[in-house]
Design an enzyme around this catalytic site. Structure first.
Site, PDB file in Angstrom:
ATOM      1  N   ILE A  20       0.195   4.581 -15.027  1.00 33.68           N
ATOM      2  CA  ILE A  20      -0.575   4.727 -16.269  1.00 33.68           C
ATOM      3  C   ILE A  20       0.361   4.767 -17.484  1.00 33.68           C
ATOM      4  O   ILE A  20       0.140   4.070 -18.483  1.00 33.68           O
ATOM      5  CB  ILE A  20      -1.486   5.979 -16.209  1.00 33.68           C
ATOM      6  CG1 ILE A  20      -2.570   5.764 -15.140  1.00 33.68           C
ATOM      7  CG2 ILE A  20      -2.110   6.271 -17.582  1.00 33.68           C
ATOM      8  CD1 ILE A  20      -3.492   6.948 -14.895  1.00 33.68           C
ATOM      9  N   GLY A  43       8.043   6.429 -10.500  1.00 37.06           N
ATOM     10  CA  GLY A  43       8.072   5.377 -11.528  1.00 37.06           C
ATOM     11  C   GLY A  43       9.256   4.451 -11.320  1.00 37.06           C
ATOM     12  O   GLY A  43      10.173   4.757 -10.553  1.00 37.06           O
ATOM     13  N   SER A 121      -7.872  15.525 -14.530  1.00 33.43           N
ATOM     14  CA  SER A 121      -8.332  14.742 -13.377  1.00 33.43           C
ATOM     15  C   SER A 121      -9.734  15.138 -12.957  1.00 33.43           C
ATOM     16  O   SER A 121     -10.139  16.298 -13.101  1.00 33.43           O
ATOM     17  CB  SER A 121      -7.384  14.999 -12.199  1.00 33.43           C
ATOM     18  OG  SER A 121      -7.923  14.469 -11.009  1.00 33.43           O
ATOM     19  N   TYR A 145      -3.605  20.598  -6.173  1.00 31.28           N
ATOM     20  CA  TYR A 145      -3.518  19.611  -7.256  1.00 31.28           C
ATOM     21  C   TYR A 145      -4.651  19.807  -8.262  1.00 31.28           C
ATOM     22  O   TYR A 145      -4.435  19.860  -9.475  1.00 31.28           O
ATOM     23  CB  TYR A 145      -3.558  18.204  -6.653  1.00 31.28           C
ATOM     24  CG  TYR A 145      -3.628  17.077  -7.663  1.00 31.28           C
ATOM     25  CD1 TYR A 145      -2.484  16.611  -8.294  1.00 31.28           C
ATOM     26  CD2 TYR A 145      -4.849  16.466  -7.963  1.00 31.28           C
ATOM     27  CE1 TYR A 145      -2.547  15.581  -9.221  1.00 31.28           C
ATOM     28  CE2 TYR A 145      -4.927  15.438  -8.886  1.00 31.28           C
ATOM     29  CZ  TYR A 145      -3.773  14.992  -9.510  1.00 31.28           C
ATOM     30  OH  TYR A 145      -3.857  13.971 -10.424  1.00 31.28           O
ATOM     31  N   VAL A 188      -7.090   3.924  -2.945  1.00 28.41           N
ATOM     32  CA  VAL A 188      -7.698   3.070  -1.929  1.00 28.41           C
ATOM     33  C   VAL A 188      -7.639   1.592  -2.330  1.00 28.41           C
ATOM     34  O   VAL A 188      -7.476   0.715  -1.464  1.00 28.41           O
ATOM     35  CB  VAL A 188      -9.144   3.529  -1.641  1.00 28.41           C
ATOM     36  CG1 VAL A 188     -10.043   3.408  -2.857  1.00 28.41           C
ATOM     37  CG2 VAL A 188      -9.747   2.751  -0.481  1.00 28.41           C
ATOM     38  N   ARG A 212     -17.275   6.193  -5.364  1.00 23.86           N
ATOM     39  CA  ARG A 212     -16.264   6.530  -6.368  1.00 23.86           C
ATOM     40  C   ARG A 212     -16.534   5.738  -7.645  1.00 23.86           C
ATOM     41  O   ARG A 212     -17.127   4.656  -7.616  1.00 23.86           O
ATOM     42  CB  ARG A 212     -14.851   6.174  -5.876  1.00 23.86           C
ATOM     43  CG  ARG A 212     -14.332   7.012  -4.721  1.00 23.86           C
ATOM     44  CD  ARG A 212     -14.079   8.460  -5.119  1.00 23.86           C
ATOM     45  NE  ARG A 212     -13.483   9.239  -4.035  1.00 23.86           N
ATOM     46  CZ  ARG A 212     -14.176   9.800  -3.038  1.00 23.86           C
ATOM     47  NH1 ARG A 212     -15.482   9.657  -2.963  1.00 23.86           N
ATOM     48  NH2 ARG A 212     -13.546  10.503  -2.111  1.00 23.86           N
ATOM     49  N   ARG A 270     -11.878  11.129   6.398  1.00 28.42           N
ATOM     50  CA  ARG A 270     -10.696  11.883   5.961  1.00 28.42           C
ATOM     51  C   ARG A 270     -11.079  13.343   5.702  1.00 28.42           C
ATOM     52  O   ARG A 270     -12.084  13.604   5.039  1.00 28.42           O
ATOM     53  CB  ARG A 270     -10.146  11.233   4.685  1.00 28.42           C
ATOM     54  CG  ARG A 270      -8.740  11.606   4.341  1.00 28.42           C
ATOM     55  CD  ARG A 270      -8.224  10.804   3.168  1.00 28.42           C
ATOM     56  NE  ARG A 270      -8.938  11.139   1.936  1.00 28.42           N
ATOM     57  CZ  ARG A 270      -8.688  10.582   0.753  1.00 28.42           C
ATOM     58  NH1 ARG A 270      -7.776   9.642   0.645  1.00 28.42           N
ATOM     59  NH2 ARG A 270      -9.360  10.947  -0.311  1.00 28.42           N
ATOM     60  N   GLY A 272     -11.662  16.765   4.157  1.00 30.55           N
ATOM     61  CA  GLY A 272     -11.779  17.219   2.767  1.00 30.55           C
ATOM     62  C   GLY A 272     -12.222  16.135   1.803  1.00 30.55           C
ATOM     63  O   GLY A 272     -12.221  16.340   0.586  1.00 30.55           O
TER      64      GLY A 272
HETATM   65  C1  UD2 Z   1      -8.578  10.409  -6.281  1.00 34.33           C
HETATM   66  C2  UD2 Z   1      -7.152  10.592  -6.710  1.00 34.33           C
HETATM   67  C3  UD2 Z   1      -6.783  12.013  -6.778  1.00 34.33           C
HETATM   68  C4  UD2 Z   1      -7.755  12.819  -7.592  1.00 34.33           C
HETATM   69  C5  UD2 Z   1      -9.174  12.521  -7.126  1.00 34.33           C
HETATM   70  C6  UD2 Z   1     -10.176  13.145  -8.067  1.00 34.33           C
HETATM   71  C7  UD2 Z   1      -5.752   8.736  -6.006  1.00 34.33           C
HETATM   72  C8  UD2 Z   1      -4.813   8.256  -4.957  1.00 34.33           C
HETATM   73  N1  UD2 Z   1      -6.273   9.952  -5.762  1.00 34.33           N
HETATM   74  O1  UD2 Z   1      -8.754  10.848  -4.946  1.00 34.33           O
HETATM   75  O2  UD2 Z   1      -5.480  12.143  -7.345  1.00 34.33           O
HETATM   76  O3  UD2 Z   1      -7.601  12.518  -8.956  1.00 34.33           O
HETATM   77  O4  UD2 Z   1      -9.431  11.128  -7.110  1.00 34.33           O
HETATM   78  O5  UD2 Z   1     -11.438  13.149  -7.471  1.00 34.33           O
HETATM   79  O6  UD2 Z   1      -5.993   8.116  -7.005  1.00 34.33           O
HETATM   80  N2  UD2 Z   1     -10.185   5.503   1.665  1.00 34.33           N
HETATM   81  C9  UD2 Z   1     -10.472   4.661   2.733  1.00 34.33           C
HETATM   82  N3  UD2 Z   1      -9.441   3.995   3.312  1.00 34.33           N
HETATM   83  C10 UD2 Z   1      -8.132   4.128   2.915  1.00 34.33           C
HETATM   84  C11 UD2 Z   1      -7.852   4.975   1.817  1.00 34.33           C
HETATM   85  C12 UD2 Z   1      -8.907   5.668   1.223  1.00 34.33           C
HETATM   86  O7  UD2 Z   1     -11.626   4.520   3.125  1.00 34.33           O
HETATM   87  O8  UD2 Z   1      -7.245   3.477   3.492  1.00 34.33           O
HETATM   88  C13 UD2 Z   1     -11.318   6.219   1.034  1.00 34.33           C
HETATM   89  C14 UD2 Z   1     -11.087   7.714   0.969  1.00 34.33           C
HETATM   90  O9  UD2 Z   1     -11.462   8.342   2.159  1.00 34.33           O
HETATM   91  C15 UD2 Z   1     -12.011   8.077  -0.208  1.00 34.33           C
HETATM   92  C16 UD2 Z   1     -11.947   6.849  -1.116  1.00 34.33           C
HETATM   93  O10 UD2 Z   1     -11.439   5.786  -0.307  1.00 34.33           O
HETATM   94  O11 UD2 Z   1     -13.314   8.274   0.240  1.00 34.33           O
HETATM   95  C17 UD2 Z   1     -11.035   7.026  -2.311  1.00 34.33           C
HETATM   96  O12 UD2 Z   1      -9.796   7.522  -1.852  1.00 34.33           O
HETATM   97  P1  UD2 Z   1      -8.516   7.666  -2.804  1.00 34.33           P
HETATM   98  O13 UD2 Z   1      -7.455   8.309  -1.993  1.00 34.33           O
HETATM   99  O14 UD2 Z   1      -8.209   6.380  -3.454  1.00 34.33           O
HETATM  100  O15 UD2 Z   1      -8.983   8.619  -3.993  1.00 34.33           O
HETATM  101  P2  UD2 Z   1      -9.738  10.025  -4.004  1.00 34.33           P
HETATM  102  O16 UD2 Z   1     -11.053   9.792  -4.650  1.00 34.33           O
HETATM  103  O17 UD2 Z   1      -9.735  10.703  -2.715  1.00 34.33           O
END
Ligand code: UD2
Length: 310
Positions: A20, A43, A121, A145, A188, A212, A270, A272
């Site tokens: 970012i 970075g 966040s 976090y 993701v 999301r 996953r 949590g």
């Molecule tokens: C994101 C942010 C986190 C926090 C949060 C706020 C990232 C990496 N994480 O977490 O820092 O700000 O939002 O709510 O930006 N998934 C799959 N397959 C994969 C990887 C992920 O299905 O190989 C799913 C995962 O289980 C989740 C979704 O994709 O349901 C989004 O996962 P993420 O890790 O990109 O982001 P998130 O929302 O958990």
């Protein structure tokens, strides 16, 4: 009406070599003096625009922070340990970088009388009771976090009240775009794009019905530029698109955009994992004039193009 972007200012971007921060630096460097503080832990030097000055060092080092903040008008504080999982494994490390170091940045801003726009966040909301999530909704962060981000979100707003410091906290939802590197803890979209480009199975966690709000980097930058110039300080805003998609739909769209032969597979859910996330953006819309400009499909096209080249 305020103008929509800073000009002729001395600006510090912490984490300016990261995803970012480096996009923000590129957007500002032509019209401002841009300084970047980054320890290059995640970075990359190559992300830093030529016309910006890179100070390589740690935010937690007092002398380094003092040098980086000397005579600045404006600070974008993007440096953070972004791994939710990492914060579960090492809460003290997360706290020292994400919370304590941010407090140091706010103190430095007080000394310099500089405005601070900082990265909060959606993690501060934890498992939301309902979506879309409005700024005033309950905050029950589910990870160290999220707790650290909630602390700095509060500090930023109270620093305005207590000391008159100009602060705006931006609560990013799921940011994505060119330059976000795929790895164990990255978003993701970067993971799915890499898998699709390599024709490898796409790993959807669980049933894929979780949702999301994916927001493209250009709109994250737009929100920051508006926050840097608004008169609405001592505030915190959601930054998303106000829409959401399921992770299954996301996987299908990425397969389509990349014309991949990848199979969409389902792995264990996953631990949590948040079920639904979607920003209510009515406040940032009305107070800052923010408007998302890039659709998911268009954003994915640009992102995929970048991954192909790198
Ligand atoms: C994101 C942010 C986190 C926090 C949060 C706020 C990232 C990496 N994480 O977490 O820092 O700000 O939002 O709510 O930006 N998934 C799959 N397959 C994969 C990887 C992920 O299905 O190989 C799913 C995962 O289980 C989740 C979704 O994709 O349901 C989004 O996962 P993420 O890790 O990109 O982001 P998130 O929302 O958990």
């Amino acid at each position: 009406m305020s103008i929509d972007r800073p000009t002729a200012q001395t600006i510090l971007i912490t984490g300016g070599a990261g995803f970012i921060g480096s996009h923000l630096a590129s957007a500002l460097v032509d019209d401002n003096e841009v300084r970047i503080l980054d320890n290059l832990s995640s970075g990359k030097r190559a992300n830093v625009p030529e016309a910006a000055t890179l100070i390589e060092g740690d935010l937690r080092d007092a002398a380094t922070l003092e040098r980086a903040t000397a005579d600045v008008d404006l600070i974008f504080h993007e440096a953070a340990l972004v791994s939710v999982q990492g914060s579960v494994e090492a809460p003290l490390t997360s706290h020292s970088i994400n919370a304590t170091a941010t407090l140091e940045v706010l103190e430095a801003a007080r000394r310099e009388d500089a405005r601070v726009v900082l990265a909060s966040s959606a993690a501060i909301y934890g498992h939301p009771e309902e979506v879309p999530i409005a700024e005033a909704d309950p905050k029950t962060p589910a990870s160290p976090y999220g707790i650290d981000k909630l602390a700095i979100d509060h500090y930023a707003r109270r620093y305005n009240e207590l000391y008159g410091l100009e602060t705006v906290a931006l609560r990013y939802f799921n940011a994505y775009g060119p330059g976000q590197t795929a790895g164990d803890y990255s978003g993701v979209i970067s993971i799915f794009c890499d898998q699709a480009i390599d024709d490898e199975p796409i790993t959807v966690h669980g049933d894929g019905d979780q949702t999301r709000d994916f927001v493209f980097i250009d709109d994250i930058v737009q929100a920051n530029l508006k926050a840097a110039t608004t008169e609405q300080v001592g505030t915190a805003y959601n930054v998303g698109t106000g829409t959401s998609v399921t992770v299954q739909e996301l996987a299908e769209t990425i397969v389509d955009v990349t014309e991949s032969n990848s199979e969409i597979t389902h792995t264990e859910g996953r631990d949590g994992d948040i079920r639904h996330s979607q920003a209510d953006i009515s406040v940032i819309r009305s107070e800052l004039g923010y408007e998302p400009t890039v659709s998911l499909r268009e954003g994915l096209k640009q992102t995929v193009e970048w991954y192909r080249q790198h």
